[in-house]
Write an enzyme that holds these catalytic residues in place. Structure first.
Site, short mmCIF file in Angstrom:
data_model
loop_
_atom_site.label_atom_id
_atom_site.label_comp_id
_atom_site.label_asym_id
_atom_site.label_seq_id
_atom_site.Cartn_x
_atom_site.Cartn_y
_atom_site.Cartn_z
N ARG A 37 0.85 -1.19 0.00
CA ARG A 37 0.00 0.00 0.00
C ARG A 37 0.89 1.24 0.00
NH1 ARG A 37 -3.23 -3.11 -1.65
NH2 ARG A 37 -5.02 -3.91 -0.51
N ARG A 64 -3.32 26.18 -8.38
CA ARG A 64 -3.04 24.89 -7.75
C ARG A 64 -2.10 24.10 -8.67
NH1 ARG A 64 -3.60 24.94 -2.46
NH2 ARG A 64 -5.73 25.27 -1.75
N GLU A 92 -6.99 30.41 9.57
CA GLU A 92 -7.01 30.38 8.10
C GLU A 92 -8.00 31.39 7.52
OE1 GLU A 92 -5.06 28.98 5.90
OE2 GLU A 92 -3.86 27.88 7.35
N PRO A 114 -9.40 8.44 0.65
CA PRO A 114 -9.07 7.29 1.48
C PRO A 114 -8.37 6.14 0.76
CG PRO A 114 -11.42 7.34 1.05
CD PRO A 114 -10.84 8.63 0.51
N GLU A 119 -5.47 11.99 4.99
CA GLU A 119 -5.93 13.36 5.26
C GLU A 119 -7.42 13.37 5.58
OE1 GLU A 119 -6.02 17.79 3.27
OE2 GLU A 119 -6.42 16.08 1.98
N GLU A 140 4.34 33.18 2.82
CA GLU A 140 4.98 33.98 1.78
C GLU A 140 4.87 33.37 0.39
OE1 GLU A 140 9.64 32.63 2.08
OE2 GLU A 140 8.97 34.30 3.34
#
Length: 183
Positions: A37, A64, A92, A114, A119, A140
């Site tokens: 895995r 992104r 945030e 998953p 996360e 920054e």
């Protein structure tokens, strides 16, 4: 013991970075065979559904790199070690938008990918927004543009694939459902 559990018998660390770590685990599968895995380890994140007094959703536009494009998202960020999710959410929101909020509510916590990553993301709704006088500074290497849109405009951004990430799609859908249940 969880159904279909895979017992880890060895771990090989591949990469340790500032945001993620990568490892390969050898596991015993439910049928007794051994498999591998590839795992991404992440400290977790928060995202904020910030609603203005005139029912606009606060979004940020940013590039992104993994997607090689600019997308529009709800404000979000990585949790620091030992930091509580609500504290991260407040930090945030201030860093990315210059807003604080008087009312915070936890909406949902879920796994983002998953199949290969651990996360999790905590989603909060922030209301009764106010401008912060001494705004916390962004990292920054972070460049965002603030956008405030109606729910209808957010749906159009989804249709146009300018809103393209799962947490923001979830947030817009949550807003639609929440609005429907208020009637």
């Amino acid at each position: 013991m969880p159904k279909f559990e895979e017992k880890t018998i060895a771990t090989k660390k591949i990469f340790q970075g500032h945001i993620i770590n990568v490892q390969v685990d050898d596991v015993v599968l439910p049928n007794g065979k051994v498999g591998k895995r590839e795992l991404v380890k992440h400290p977790g994140a928060v995202a904020i559904i910030a609603i203005t007094s005139d029912d606009k959703i606060v979004l940020v536009e940013q590039f992104r790199k993994p997607l090689e494009r600019t997308i529009i998202e709800i404000p979000a960020g990585k949790m620091e070690a030992g930091e509580l999710p609500l504290h991260t959410a407040k930090r945030e929101l201030e860093e990315e938008t210059g807003y604080g909020a008087e009312h915070w509510e936890h909406v949902q916590t879920f796994s983002t990918s998953p199949g290969f990553a651990d996360e999790i993301i905590h989603i909060y709704v922030a209301q009764n927004l106010y401008e912060v006088s001494n705004r916390a500074v962004m990292d920054e290497d972070e460049f965002v543009e603030l956008i405030e849109v109606s729910l209808q405009d957010a749906q159009q951004l989804m249709t146009n694939e300018q809103i393209y990430d799962a947490k923001t799609v979830f947030a817009i859908q949550w807003c639609l459902l929440h609005k429907l249940t208020k009637k």
